[in-house]
Design a protein around this motif. Structure first.
Motif, mmCIF file in Angstrom:
data_model
loop_
_atom_site.group_PDB
_atom_site.id
_atom_site.type_symbol
_atom_site.label_atom_id
_atom_site.label_comp_id
_atom_site.label_asym_id
_atom_site.label_seq_id
_atom_site.Cartn_x
_atom_site.Cartn_y
_atom_site.Cartn_z
ATOM 1 N N VAL A 109 0.830 -1.205 0.000
ATOM 2 C CA VAL A 109 0.000 0.000 0.000
ATOM 3 C C VAL A 109 0.866 1.258 0.000
ATOM 4 O O VAL A 109 0.542 2.249 -0.642
ATOM 5 N N LEU A 110 1.988 1.207 0.721
ATOM 6 C CA LEU A 110 2.923 2.324 0.803
ATOM 7 C C LEU A 110 4.272 1.914 0.220
ATOM 8 O O LEU A 110 4.640 0.734 0.248
ATOM 9 N N VAL A 111 5.013 2.900 -0.285
ATOM 10 C CA VAL A 111 6.369 2.657 -0.788
ATOM 11 C C VAL A 111 7.309 3.699 -0.201
ATOM 12 O O VAL A 111 6.903 4.801 0.176
ATOM 13 N N GLY A 112 8.590 3.339 -0.130
ATOM 14 C CA GLY A 112 9.627 4.246 0.346
ATOM 15 C C GLY A 112 10.970 3.749 -0.141
ATOM 16 O O GLY A 112 11.062 2.724 -0.824
ATOM 17 N N ASP A 113 12.032 4.455 0.213
ATOM 18 C CA ASP A 113 13.371 4.076 -0.228
ATOM 19 C C ASP A 113 14.242 3.652 0.942
ATOM 20 O O ASP A 113 14.195 4.244 2.026
ATOM 21 N N LEU A 114 15.041 2.637 0.688
ATOM 22 C CA LEU A 114 15.953 2.064 1.671
ATOM 23 C C LEU A 114 17.054 3.061 2.015
ATOM 24 O O LEU A 114 17.530 3.795 1.154
ATOM 25 N N ASN A 115 17.461 3.085 3.295
ATOM 26 C CA ASN A 115 18.621 3.883 3.681
ATOM 27 C C ASN A 115 19.681 2.975 4.293
ATOM 28 O O ASN A 115 19.445 1.792 4.554
ATOM 29 N N ASP A 116 20.873 3.516 4.526
ATOM 30 C CA ASP A 116 21.996 2.704 5.002
ATOM 31 C C ASP A 116 21.725 2.106 6.381
ATOM 32 O O ASP A 116 22.108 0.965 6.661
ATOM 33 N N ALA A 117 21.070 2.871 7.255
ATOM 34 C CA ALA A 117 20.799 2.371 8.605
ATOM 35 C C ALA A 117 19.874 1.160 8.563
ATOM 36 O O ALA A 117 20.084 0.169 9.277
ATOM 37 N N LEU A 118 18.868 1.217 7.707
ATOM 38 C CA LEU A 118 17.938 0.097 7.593
ATOM 39 C C LEU A 118 18.620 -1.114 6.971
ATOM 40 O O LEU A 118 18.425 -2.255 7.416
ATOM 41 N N LEU A 119 19.451 -0.884 5.962
ATOM 42 C CA LEU A 119 20.162 -1.990 5.319
ATOM 43 C C LEU A 119 21.110 -2.675 6.300
ATOM 44 O O LEU A 119 21.200 -3.911 6.335
ATOM 45 N N ALA A 120 21.799 -1.897 7.130
ATOM 46 C CA ALA A 120 22.700 -2.476 8.127
ATOM 47 C C ALA A 120 21.923 -3.296 9.152
ATOM 48 O O ALA A 120 22.380 -4.365 9.592
ATOM 49 N N GLN A 121 20.753 -2.819 9.523
ATOM 50 C CA GLN A 121 19.922 -3.556 10.469
ATOM 51 C C GLN A 121 19.466 -4.885 9.871
ATOM 52 O O GLN A 121 19.428 -5.915 10.548
ATOM 53 N N MET A 122 19.144 -4.875 8.577
ATOM 54 C CA MET A 122 18.748 -6.107 7.894
ATOM 55 C C MET A 122 19.889 -7.121 7.894
ATOM 56 O O MET A 122 19.683 -8.320 8.120
ATOM 57 N N ASP A 123 21.095 -6.647 7.635
ATOM 58 C CA ASP A 123 22.246 -7.549 7.579
ATOM 59 C C ASP A 123 22.539 -8.173 8.942
ATOM 60 O O ASP A 123 23.027 -9.305 9.026
ATOM 61 N N ARG A 124 22.238 -7.457 10.020
ATOM 62 C CA ARG A 124 22.442 -8.027 11.355
ATOM 63 C C ARG A 124 21.407 -9.105 11.655
ATOM 64 O O ARG A 124 21.721 -10.138 12.249
ATOM 65 N N LEU A 125 20.169 -8.868 11.247
ATOM 66 C CA LEU A 125 19.102 -9.818 11.552
ATOM 67 C C LEU A 125 19.106 -11.021 10.613
ATOM 68 O O LEU A 125 18.719 -12.120 11.002
ATOM 69 N N ALA A 126 19.521 -10.809 9.372
ATOM 70 C CA ALA A 126 19.568 -11.898 8.384
ATOM 71 C C ALA A 126 20.831 -11.734 7.557
ATOM 72 O O ALA A 126 20.799 -11.141 6.477
ATOM 73 N N PRO A 127 21.968 -12.222 8.056
ATOM 74 C CA PRO A 127 23.240 -12.037 7.344
ATOM 75 C C PRO A 127 23.181 -12.608 5.932
ATOM 76 O O PRO A 127 22.583 -13.662 5.706
ATOM 77 N N PRO A 128 23.780 -11.910 4.953
ATOM 78 C CA PRO A 128 23.798 -12.424 3.580
ATOM 79 C C PRO A 128 24.506 -13.773 3.516
ATOM 80 O O PRO A 128 25.395 -14.064 4.319
ATOM 81 N N ALA A 129 24.110 -14.583 2.549
ATOM 82 C CA ALA A 129 24.732 -15.903 2.392
ATOM 83 C C ALA A 129 26.179 -15.757 1.942
ATOM 84 O O ALA A 129 26.525 -14.835 1.221
#
Length: 326
Positions: A306-326
């Protein structure tokens, strides 16, 4: 002669017989008390008959008339209806419109749970742009008439369609959450159940309030799934299959801080290399989960349907901590 009585006689006013007046008052009060007990409770409203045709060229997204009920601006099905009449209009998606009524089924004991689930779907008044596959095949449009104890009623229009690209509406607000197979199952069996994806990483129907926030308040857990270009989607949490309340609320706050605007599942690819997406599923004590999809290789890169937005560095870093890339 009593002066009070004499004055009344001389003035032409008849004397009041107080015993008779008191008795009449008692009888009147008795009558008032007895009347409510003799009034029968109004019978539950009987659902109106189904329209003979689907009077729209759209798949889903049509009702005979919008309802004038409190809450229709915030929920597909507000309140607690007592019955639901399902009307079916099968046809072909290559030639939509004017499908004839094929049959109907009335749900009574299932109407409350059906209304509860539909009432939790995310809704909007915006016409959201979305990308759909174009496979030809059968479509079944559905009208559902929810009847309420006070005699009011509300129509909901939806459909089951091979591309799963359907808008559901009550005539005031709409939802792009796909519920077609659940309606078909209820129509065929008389039992309502909101079907869930077999894979916990697949997007669900979403949650009411996602038209206002990426993640509605109150999340108590979050599942983070990483999908690579091969199409395999696997949960990649750092500690077990789900993260707890603290991580869920921190992540929700970060997502809700983005500059969001209405939008669907369209995006413009940027960059190159391996493509991957992240799916976030926020769970709650009550009601359905809320999902958010993050695609770093697209702009806009974040959407919840329903909503869209753009990724920022802080959010991307948080994602990598919760689900580390393979």
């Amino acid at each position: 002669m009593n002066r009070w009585w004499a004055d009344d006689v001389l003035s032409g006013v008849k004397p009041i017989h107080w015993i008779s007046a008191v008795a009449a008052a008692v009888l009147l009060l008795t009558a008032v008390v007895l009347v409510p007990g003799t009034v029968e409770e109004p019978a539950p409203p009987v659902p109106a008959s189904c329209p003979q045709r689907w009077e729209s060229n759209e798949i889903g997204r049509w009702v005979p008339a919008p309802a004038d009920l409190d809450g229709v601006e915030d929920s597909l099905v507000p309140g607690t209806p007592t019955s639901a009449l399902i009307c079916a209009y099968p046809g072909q998606n290559s030639n939509p419109g004017r499908e004839s009524l094929a049959g109907s089924r009335t749900l009574t004991d299932q109407a409350k749970s059906m209304a509860y689930d539909l009432g939790y779907l995310p809704v909007t008044t915006e016409r959201i742009e979305k990308v759909c596959t174009l496979i030809g095949g059968q479509v079944t449009n559905y009208l559902i008439r929810f009847a309420y104890p006070d005699g009011q009623a509300l129509w909901v229009g939806s459909a089951e369609e091979i591309n799963s690209c359907v808008t559901t509406t009550n005539g005031t607000v709409a939802s792009d959450s796909y519920i077609g197979p659940s309606i078909t199952a209820a129509y065929r069996t008389g039992t309502w159940k909101l079907l869930q994806p077999k894979d916990p990483c697949d997007p669900t129907t979403g949650r009411r309030g996602q038209n206002e926030q990426m993640v509605p308040d109150g999340a108590i857990k979050v599942l983070v799934c990483r999908e690579v270009s091969s199409g395999n989607s696997t949960p990649r949490p750092s500690h077990g299959p789900e993260h707890g309340e603290q991580q869920a609320r921190e992540l929700a706050a970060e997502l809700n801080s983005l500059d969001a605007e209405p939008g669907g599942n369209t995006c413009r690819e940027v960059g190159g290399g391996q493509r991957e997406m992240l799916y976030l599923h926020f769970g709650y004590e009550e009601g359905p989960s809320a999902w958010v999809r993050i695609n770093p290789g697209c702009r806009p890169s974040v959407n919840n349907g329903v909503l869209v937005g753009d990724l920022n560095d802080a959010l991307l870093a948080q994602m990598d901590r919760l689900a580390p890339p393979a």
